[in-house]
Motif scaffolding. Structure first.
Motif, PDB file in Angstrom:
ATOM      1  N   ASP A 218       0.825  -1.213   0.000  1.00  0.00           N
ATOM      2  CA  ASP A 218       0.000   0.000   0.000  1.00  0.00           C
ATOM      3  C   ASP A 218       0.857   1.259   0.000  1.00  0.00           C
ATOM      4  O   ASP A 218       0.500   2.260  -0.632  1.00  0.00           O
ATOM      5  N   GLU A 219       1.987   1.223   0.709  1.00  0.00           N
ATOM      6  CA  GLU A 219       2.822   2.421   0.789  1.00  0.00           C
ATOM      7  C   GLU A 219       3.395   2.808  -0.575  1.00  0.00           C
ATOM      8  O   GLU A 219       3.656   3.987  -0.833  1.00  0.00           O
ATOM      9  N   VAL A 220       3.586   1.806  -1.460  1.00  0.00           N
ATOM     10  CA  VAL A 220       4.063   2.104  -2.813  1.00  0.00           C
ATOM     11  C   VAL A 220       2.970   2.823  -3.600  1.00  0.00           C
ATOM     12  O   VAL A 220       3.228   3.835  -4.282  1.00  0.00           O
ATOM     13  N   TYR A 221       1.719   2.319  -3.492  1.00  0.00           N
ATOM     14  CA  TYR A 221       0.615   2.970  -4.205  1.00  0.00           C
ATOM     15  C   TYR A 221       0.378   4.392  -3.662  1.00  0.00           C
ATOM     16  O   TYR A 221       0.086   5.316  -4.425  1.00  0.00           O
ATOM     17  N   GLU A 222       0.513   4.549  -2.357  1.00  0.00           N
ATOM     18  CA  GLU A 222       0.354   5.880  -1.770  1.00  0.00           C
ATOM     19  C   GLU A 222       1.438   6.832  -2.275  1.00  0.00           C
ATOM     20  O   GLU A 222       1.162   8.004  -2.571  1.00  0.00           O
ATOM     21  N   ILE A 224       3.191   6.660  -5.181  1.00  0.00           N
ATOM     22  CA  ILE A 224       3.057   7.032  -6.600  1.00  0.00           C
ATOM     23  C   ILE A 224       1.843   7.931  -6.822  1.00  0.00           C
ATOM     24  O   ILE A 224       1.844   8.765  -7.733  1.00  0.00           O
ATOM     25  N   GLU A 225       0.810   7.759  -5.985  1.00  0.00           N
ATOM     26  CA  GLU A 225      -0.361   8.620  -6.122  1.00  0.00           C
ATOM     27  C   GLU A 225       0.007  10.069  -5.820  1.00  0.00           C
ATOM     28  O   GLU A 225      -0.491  11.001  -6.462  1.00  0.00           O
ATOM     29  N   LYS A 226       0.918  10.283  -4.870  1.00  0.00           N
ATOM     30  CA  LYS A 226       1.316  11.630  -4.474  1.00  0.00           C
ATOM     31  C   LYS A 226       2.427  12.206  -5.350  1.00  0.00           C
ATOM     32  O   LYS A 226       2.508  13.425  -5.535  1.00  0.00           O
ATOM     33  N   TYR A 285      11.833   9.421 -12.211  1.00  0.00           N
ATOM     34  CA  TYR A 285      10.641   9.208 -11.393  1.00  0.00           C
ATOM     35  C   TYR A 285      10.902   8.299 -10.194  1.00  0.00           C
ATOM     36  O   TYR A 285      10.289   8.471  -9.141  1.00  0.00           O
ATOM     37  N   VAL A 286      11.803   7.331 -10.359  1.00  0.00           N
ATOM     38  CA  VAL A 286      12.091   6.391  -9.273  1.00  0.00           C
ATOM     39  C   VAL A 286      13.334   6.883  -8.547  1.00  0.00           C
ATOM     40  O   VAL A 286      14.467   6.609  -8.952  1.00  0.00           O
ATOM     41  N   ARG A 287      13.113   7.621  -7.482  1.00  0.00           N
ATOM     42  CA  ARG A 287      14.215   8.221  -6.727  1.00  0.00           C
ATOM     43  C   ARG A 287      14.749   7.234  -5.684  1.00  0.00           C
ATOM     44  O   ARG A 287      14.004   6.430  -5.126  1.00  0.00           O
ATOM     45  N   GLU A 288      16.035   7.355  -5.409  1.00  0.00           N
ATOM     46  CA  GLU A 288      16.703   6.424  -4.510  1.00  0.00           C
ATOM     47  C   GLU A 288      16.094   6.459  -3.110  1.00  0.00           C
ATOM     48  O   GLU A 288      15.779   7.513  -2.578  1.00  0.00           O
ATOM     49  N   ASN A 289      15.929   5.247  -2.545  1.00  0.00           N
ATOM     50  CA  ASN A 289      15.475   5.042  -1.156  1.00  0.00           C
ATOM     51  C   ASN A 289      14.019   5.406  -0.910  1.00  0.00           C
ATOM     52  O   ASN A 289      13.575   5.442   0.241  1.00  0.00           O
ATOM     53  N   THR A 290      13.251   5.662  -1.957  1.00  0.00           N
ATOM     54  CA  THR A 290      11.815   5.856  -1.790  1.00  0.00           C
ATOM     55  C   THR A 290      11.152   4.483  -1.680  1.00  0.00           C
ATOM     56  O   THR A 290      11.759   3.462  -2.020  1.00  0.00           O
ATOM     57  N   MET A 312       8.090  -5.123 -12.378  1.00  0.00           N
ATOM     58  CA  MET A 312       8.987  -4.574 -11.366  1.00  0.00           C
ATOM     59  C   MET A 312       8.453  -3.242 -10.847  1.00  0.00           C
ATOM     60  O   MET A 312       8.629  -2.898  -9.679  1.00  0.00           O
ATOM     61  N   LEU A 313       7.774  -2.495 -11.720  1.00  0.00           N
ATOM     62  CA  LEU A 313       7.216  -1.197 -11.360  1.00  0.00           C
ATOM     63  C   LEU A 313       5.709  -1.212 -11.575  1.00  0.00           C
ATOM     64  O   LEU A 313       5.217  -1.894 -12.483  1.00  0.00           O
ATOM     65  N   PRO A 314       4.948  -0.470 -10.779  1.00  0.00           N
ATOM     66  CA  PRO A 314       3.487  -0.420 -10.965  1.00  0.00           C
ATOM     67  C   PRO A 314       3.104   0.080 -12.352  1.00  0.00           C
ATOM     68  O   PRO A 314       3.871   0.785 -13.013  1.00  0.00           O
TER      69      PRO A 314
END
Length: 745
Positions: A218-222, A224-226, A285-290, A312-314
């Motif tokens: 869920d934290e990944v979807y949250e 990317i939504e933001k 878009y995919v920043r380190e340690n996010t 690998m990515l949504p």
């Protein structure tokens, strides 16, 4: 202090090995607290199997008492092997495995026995479980339910009482977690996958067996939504080279949705070519340690199965903002290369860019255009595709000259219906356009790798090391009777030499066998922080730059390009020096998991397909020979076993160095590459097994051996049949009696 203990015990001349003597030698007995802490340390080291005590309570390193620590690999037949390091491996008899399972880290003790060319050992205890979760089918026991696992190397039942079944019923496929190992295995069902006959449960079971996560947290979807937009951020345009007016196309499969590479190409006034390889700028878009990045590290790669993709990515990134879709602006990192008339890269630029894809092309449509068909929608790109053909041919010729090996093995395409049931299995066809893209991607990967190598900056490389000499020797013993051999020293064989062998076999019946055998000689390619070269491509510099949507190493390469080339952040050198070795190992491991999963699904679906063909006859080629029979590969790549038990016309001996079976009475031979006609005897979908019986054999034409080459086979003939002039026909009668006795046994 632990290092001091290990250093002291490593000295074989050191005799004082009791706890008191060691404490005294290391000055840990000068007060009570020091001694108590030292005893705790020694106990902890013993628990971790760093040291061991003999029956007199004297401490030693493991190997000093013939004890070793390694990972157990169990064979389907019940025995196993424990690998200590790259050079040493022990055989473990089934009765000596005790309560250890496949993948467990174990402590073993060497025995004074040999099994073939391997030393034998027994397992003393399990140090760490490789896994405590298994996928299997729920079945009814006398009192409780139990789970029979899908893993053929796991031979025990996992019992589950009613309180821990969580609604699972017989016939359900489940994930069970082992809670207790003694006196019997007991577990807790933590997930019900569905009934074994439900559509898709078969593939889901394999996915879960490899511990692959399907859904994103869920934290990944949250996140990317933001943080992930639907359209590009115009604020970054000023930092990029604008290529939106350049004619650029993507070329992918018909059903591809994650389009991460695009091509531009033009001929220059000086006769050279400008090749642009434009790759989706995923690192923007995919920043380190996010949370998004951490999940991508865990997954490592997208997994492509017959009826689904585990990305690998949504999808918001892989099919949305990062996908180079037709007619929209997208951010990319471009490698723009100037090639001379021989394909040499004489100049290059690596740039942050923005592009606008003119056409979303498919391999199929480009092949149709190359073959002369007129597709009105793509007339403006026709000249581009023919120029691509010209440049790809130049690059391919350059690669062949330096010794790059093209194994060109067949790949299956498994067609399934909406319920996942197999409808057909065909060969995946590769046209000219597939080769265009392959050559362009290879060129870009090589160019980026060489750029970073000479800058001497932290980087991740794709490496492929020299093949093992032992396997090359076995290849020669099998290939020489077919008319092929390797010239020069085997401990430093060149890719060019192996490429020559493969090329010589093209167009001949044994080509598939030769290519497959050489492929088996190769070590597995992997990722590394060191630039060790790529043997198969005969290339000194190589990386993966072109698929950041589906492979983490490519995403990391983009991040390094942004950090060091675009942003000039040289203060990050130490950070990446420390981080890259871990990410390389993690990416290599996740790649192996993905490949194993894809193979398991394919093999299961191939078995499912053959369930409809039991009793039917097919023609195939012997692809492998073992001590228990031989494998036959059909033209559609389905492989099945002709087991020794089903070869009832004779008793067959296995000659390992020539990889063939020879009948004792009839002298009939079964060798690699022979064409055979087989009947499907039996199929087990869950074990991914297809059993054949052989009907007839057609030998492939083999070169006539010289007397020196024939010496060994002559020796075997003489040993098999004896000298009938000396012993008469009784010799043959004795052979018949021996054969019949073995048959009865």
């Amino acid at each position: 202090m632990q290092e001091e203990v290990l250093k002291l015990l490593a000295d074989r001349k050191y005799q004082a090995r009791s706890i008191n003597e060691i404490a005294h030698a290391l000055h840990q007995d000068e007060n009570t607290d020091d001694f108590v802490n030292f005893v705790k340390l020694m106990n902890a080291m013993e628990d971790e199997s760093l040291i061991i005590r003999d029956r007199n309570n004297r401490y030693y390193l493991l190997d000093q008492l013939n004890f070793f620590k390694g990972v157990l690999s169990v064979n389907r037949k019940g025995f196993g092997f424990v690998k200590i390091d790259e050079k040493r491996e022990f055989y473990i008899n089934e009765k000596n495995i005790k309560d250890a399972f496949n993948g467990d880290t174990v402590l073993i003790q060497k025995l004074n026995k040999q099994k073939g060319d391997k030393e034998e050992a027994l397992i003393v205890r399990v140090l760490e479980r490789g896994s405590n979760k298994y996928v299997g089918e729920v079945k009814s026991g006398r009192k409780d339910l139990y789970v029979e696992t899908d893993d053929p190397r796991f031979h025990k039942k996992i019992f589950v009482d009613a309180a821990h079944a969580h609604g699972a019923m017989p016939g359900h496929k489940v994930v069970v977690e082992i809670k207790t190992y003694k006196p019997q295995l007991k577990g807790d069902i933590i997930e019900i996958l569905g009934h074994k006959n439900d559509p898709g449960v078969d593939i889901l079971s394999i996915i879960k067996a490899h511990d692959i996560t399907i859904d994103f947290p869920d934290e990944v979807y949250e996140y990317i939504e933001k943080n992930i937009p639907d359209e590009i951020d115009p604020n970054d345009l000023k930092n990029r080279v604008d290529l939106r007016d350049t004619f650029i196309v993507t070329i992918d499969g018909d059903d591809a949705k994650d389009l991460d590479d695009a091509i531009s190409l033009r001929k220059l006034d000086n006769g050279h070519y400008e090749l642009g390889v434009h790759i989706a700028d995923v690192s923007y878009y995919v920043r380190e340690n996010t949370p998004l990045d951490k999940e991508a590290v865990k997954r490592g790669t997208s997994i492509y199965l017959v009826d689904r993709v585990i990305p690998m990515l949504p999808h918001k990134l892989s099919n949305g903002i990062c996908s180079l879709n037709e007619g929209v602006d997208r951010y990319t990192i471009s490698c723009i290369m100037e090639l001379d008339e021989k394909g040499k890269v004489v100049d290059h630029k690596i740039l942050p860019t923005v592009i606008h894809s003119n056409h979303r092309m498919t391999y199929n449509n480009v092949n149709r255009i190359i073959n002369g068909e007129d597709l009105p929608k793509y007339r403006d790109a026709k000249d581009l595709f023919f120029l691509m053909k010209e440049v790809a041919g130049i690059l391919h010729e350059k690669r062949k000259k330096r010794g790059s090996i093209d194994f060109d093995t067949n790949e299956a395409k498994i067609l399934v219906d909406e319920n996942g049931h197999v409808e057909d299995i065909t060969l995946r066809q590769r046209g000219e356009s597939e080769h265009f893209i392959e050559e362009f991607m290879l060129c870009a990967n090589e160019t980026v790798a060489e750029h970073f190598k000479w800058m001497d900056l932290p980087f991740i490389y794709r490496v492929h090391e020299y093949p093992k000499e032992k396997k090359l020797r076995q290849f020669i013993s099998i290939a020489r009777p077919l008319g092929y051999t390797i010239h020069g020293s085997l401990d430093h064989v060149t890719p060019h030499e192996l490429a020559r062998v493969v090329d010589e076999s093209i167009g001949r019946p044994e080509h598939t066998v030769i290519a497959t055998l050489l492929l088996r000689c190769m070590q597995k390619a992997r990722y590394d922080a060191q630039c060790l070269g790529h043997f198969g491509l005969a290339d000194e510099f190589y990386t993966h730059f072109t698929s950041p949507i589906r492979r983490y190493p490519d995403l990391l390469v983009h991040r390094l390009i942004r950090t060091f080339l675009f942003d000039k952040k040289m203060d990050r050198i130490k950070h990446f020096d420390e981080l890259i070795p871990y990410l390389a190992e993690q990416s290599s491991m996740r790649e192996r998991v993905a490949v194993d999963t894809e193979y398991d699904v394919d093999d299961m679906k191939k078995a499912e397909y053959m369930e409809e063909h039991i009793g039917e006859t097919f023609e195939g080629v012997i692809s492998s020979v073992t001590s228990f029979g031989f494998f036959v590969e059909l033209p559609n790549t389905i492989e099945g076993l002709v087991h020794m038990n089903n070869m009832t016309d004779d008793y067959y001996n296995f000659i390992e160095d020539q990889m063939m079976l020879v009948g004792e009475r009839t002298a009939k031979q079964y060798r690699l590459g022979d064409k055979v006609k087989v009947t499907v005897l039996d199929v087990d979908k869950m074990e991914k097994r297809v059993d054949f019986s052989v009907i007839s054999t057609t030998k492939i034409k083999r070169k006539k051996l010289t007397p020196q080459e024939d010496h060994r086979s002559h020796f075997h003939k003489k040993k098999r049949y004896g000298n009938e002039k000396k012993y008469g026909h009784n010799s043959r009668e004795r052979k018949n009696k021996k054969y019949n006795k073995k048959r009865r046994r």
